[in-house]
Design a protein around this motif. Sequence first.
Motif, short mmCIF file in Angstrom:
data_model
loop_
_atom_site.label_atom_id
_atom_site.label_comp_id
_atom_site.label_asym_id
_atom_site.label_seq_id
_atom_site.Cartn_x
_atom_site.Cartn_y
_atom_site.Cartn_z
N ALA A 1 56.76 67.50 56.85
CA ALA A 1 56.45 68.65 57.73
C ALA A 1 55.43 69.66 56.81
O ALA A 1 54.44 70.02 57.38
CB ALA A 1 57.58 69.31 57.90
N ASN A 2 55.81 70.02 55.57
CA ASN A 2 55.01 70.90 54.84
C ASN A 2 53.74 70.27 54.51
O ASN A 2 52.45 70.99 54.67
CB ASN A 2 55.67 71.16 53.45
CG ASN A 2 56.85 72.23 53.63
OD1 ASN A 2 56.93 73.09 54.53
ND2 ASN A 2 57.81 72.27 52.69
N GLU B 1 52.11 67.84 56.15
CA GLU B 1 51.26 67.95 57.57
C GLU B 1 50.71 69.34 58.00
O GLU B 1 49.74 69.71 58.69
CB GLU B 1 52.20 67.39 58.56
CG GLU B 1 52.48 65.82 58.54
CD GLU B 1 53.00 65.06 59.49
OE1 GLU B 1 53.61 65.75 60.49
OE2 GLU B 1 53.15 64.01 59.15
N ALA B 2 51.64 70.55 57.81
CA ALA B 2 51.30 71.58 57.90
C ALA B 2 50.17 72.13 57.07
O ALA B 2 49.00 72.83 57.71
CB ALA B 2 52.38 72.67 57.82
N GLY C 1 47.00 70.88 58.64
CA GLY C 1 46.56 71.31 59.86
C GLY C 1 46.01 72.76 59.38
O GLY C 1 45.01 72.90 60.02
#
Length: 89
Positions: free
Chosen positions: A11-12, A14-15, A18
Amino acid sequence: MKETDWRFKIANREALIGVGLALFNFVWWFGFAYGMGSRPVEEYTYIFGLPDWFFYSCVLGFLLIVVLVIVIVKFFFVEVPFEEEDEER
């Protein structure tokens, strides 16, 4: 001490991707909009009836970001289950 869940690492990552895409989009837009748009109106050239700075910053920039997001989501993002797992990874 309990180890961090492996899904947080994904998640980190992919964040951060983004945020990188958003920054790239802003730099692209700002560069063309204020770089080319700061000329006198008499010097503008037009593409499809739009000023060139607007076409490059808003139209072409939008299409470029859409393609980049599709490619990055398809090839770099990973599907992560939301259910709790009993086993350790």
